[in-house]
Design a protein around this motif. Structure first.
Motif, PDB file in Angstrom:
ATOM      1  N   THR A 191       0.832  -1.197   0.000  1.00  8.23           N
ATOM      2  CA  THR A 191       0.000   0.000   0.000  1.00  8.23           C
ATOM      3  C   THR A 191       0.869   1.250   0.000  1.00  8.23           C
ATOM      4  O   THR A 191       2.028   1.210   0.384  1.00  8.23           O
ATOM      5  N   ARG A 192       0.267   2.342  -0.451  1.00  9.21           N
ATOM      6  CA  ARG A 192       0.936   3.653  -0.513  1.00  9.21           C
ATOM      7  C   ARG A 192       2.232   3.591  -1.322  1.00  9.21           C
ATOM      8  O   ARG A 192       3.230   4.216  -0.994  1.00  9.21           O
ATOM      9  N   GLU A 203       4.424   4.413  -4.492  1.00  6.82           N
ATOM     10  CA  GLU A 203       4.614   5.403  -5.560  1.00  6.82           C
ATOM     11  C   GLU A 203       5.182   4.692  -6.791  1.00  6.82           C
ATOM     12  O   GLU A 203       5.573   3.526  -6.731  1.00  6.82           O
ATOM     13  N   ARG A 204       5.222   5.388  -7.908  1.00  3.76           N
ATOM     14  CA  ARG A 204       5.707   4.810  -9.171  1.00  3.76           C
ATOM     15  C   ARG A 204       7.107   4.217  -9.009  1.00  3.76           C
ATOM     16  O   ARG A 204       7.400   3.152  -9.540  1.00  3.76           O
ATOM     17  N   TYR A 236       0.364  -2.951 -10.642  1.00  4.94           N
ATOM     18  CA  TYR A 236       0.439  -1.657  -9.978  1.00  4.94           C
ATOM     19  C   TYR A 236      -0.754  -0.815 -10.394  1.00  4.94           C
ATOM     20  O   TYR A 236      -1.082  -0.728 -11.576  1.00  4.94           O
ATOM     21  N   PRO A 261      -1.764   2.931  -9.991  1.00  8.79           N
ATOM     22  CA  PRO A 261      -1.227   4.219  -9.538  1.00  8.79           C
ATOM     23  C   PRO A 261      -2.227   5.107  -8.803  1.00  8.79           C
ATOM     24  O   PRO A 261      -1.849   5.769  -7.830  1.00  8.79           O
ATOM     25  N   GLU A 262      -3.470   5.137  -9.210  1.00  8.09           N
ATOM     26  CA  GLU A 262      -4.429   6.007  -8.531  1.00  8.09           C
ATOM     27  C   GLU A 262      -4.633   5.584  -7.081  1.00  8.09           C
ATOM     28  O   GLU A 262      -4.717   6.414  -6.174  1.00  8.09           O
ATOM     29  N   ARG A 317      -2.409   3.663  -5.502  1.00 10.20           N
ATOM     30  CA  ARG A 317      -1.058   3.442  -4.966  1.00 10.20           C
ATOM     31  C   ARG A 317      -0.932   2.052  -4.352  1.00 10.20           C
ATOM     32  O   ARG A 317      -0.393   1.856  -3.274  1.00 10.20           O
ATOM     33  N   GLU A 329      -8.263   2.255  -3.362  1.00  9.26           N
ATOM     34  CA  GLU A 329      -7.343   1.537  -2.470  1.00  9.26           C
ATOM     35  C   GLU A 329      -8.129   0.537  -1.621  1.00  9.26           C
ATOM     36  O   GLU A 329      -7.720  -0.620  -1.470  1.00  9.26           O
TER      37      GLU A 329
END
Length: 175
Positions: A77-78, A80-81, A96, A98-99, A101, A132
């Motif tokens: 979780t959380r 980033e790219r 993955y 991205p929105e 994360r 999420e």
């Protein structure tokens, strides 16, 4: 850790007895910067989740690589790219989002038997957190029914989805 799979791997010769014993008797793997709990699934019903924020991309990649050798389901979780790029180099079958994360790998043998869980958001700015939640719900083995941007100023917008909400076993609201 799935004990049945572990025993089948030993029987087929894919895993040596010493490694199987280590996996069964050492519930924690020490990576130097993190300790991975392999018996969490047996105690709580779900594998250890990687909270990627405040970790370097290399640390996330190292953790998911080690986890992938011990468990089928992975969840970060959380992320980033940069976390995702490093993790995907180490475990290519991760997904993955991205929105939201979220990094994850599902168990293809999972069976969904419970009523869906509704994830409802008030506005479009809530979509990332709502997604999420929905992806996490799916990762733990449930169906997520999504309805985003239902608004907060008009009861009529919620009333229009009442029948679907009543078919769900639980409703998570993000606002």
């Amino acid at each position: 850790m799935d004990i049945t799979s572990l025993l089948k791997d030993v029987a087929s010769g894919a895993l040596c007895v010493d490694e199987a014993e280590r996996r069964l008797t050492q519930p924690v793997a020490d990576l130097g910067f993190a300790n991975l709990d392999y018996h969490r699934n047996h105690r709580t019903g779900f594998v250890e989740v990687v909270y990627c924020a405040s970790k370097t991309p290399e640390q996330v990649a190292s953790i998911v690589h080690k986890q992938s050798s011990m468990q089928r389901v992975l969840l970060g979780t959380r992320a980033e790219r940069e976390h995702a790029d490093a993790a995907l180099r180490s475990v290519p079958d991760l997904e993955y989002f991205p929105e939201a994360r979220i990094l994850r790998r599902l168990d293809p043998a999972r069976k969904i038997e419970a009523a869906p869980i509704a994830v409802v958001s008030a506005g479009t700015s809530d979509t990332g957190v709502a997604e999420e939640a929905a992806l996490t719900i799916e990762t733990v083995g449930h169906t997520a029914w999504r309805r985003y941007d239902v608004g907060v100023a008009g009861l009529h917008r919620i009333a229009s989805i009442r029948d679907q909400l009543e078919r769900c076993g639980c409703v998570i609201v993000v606002a």
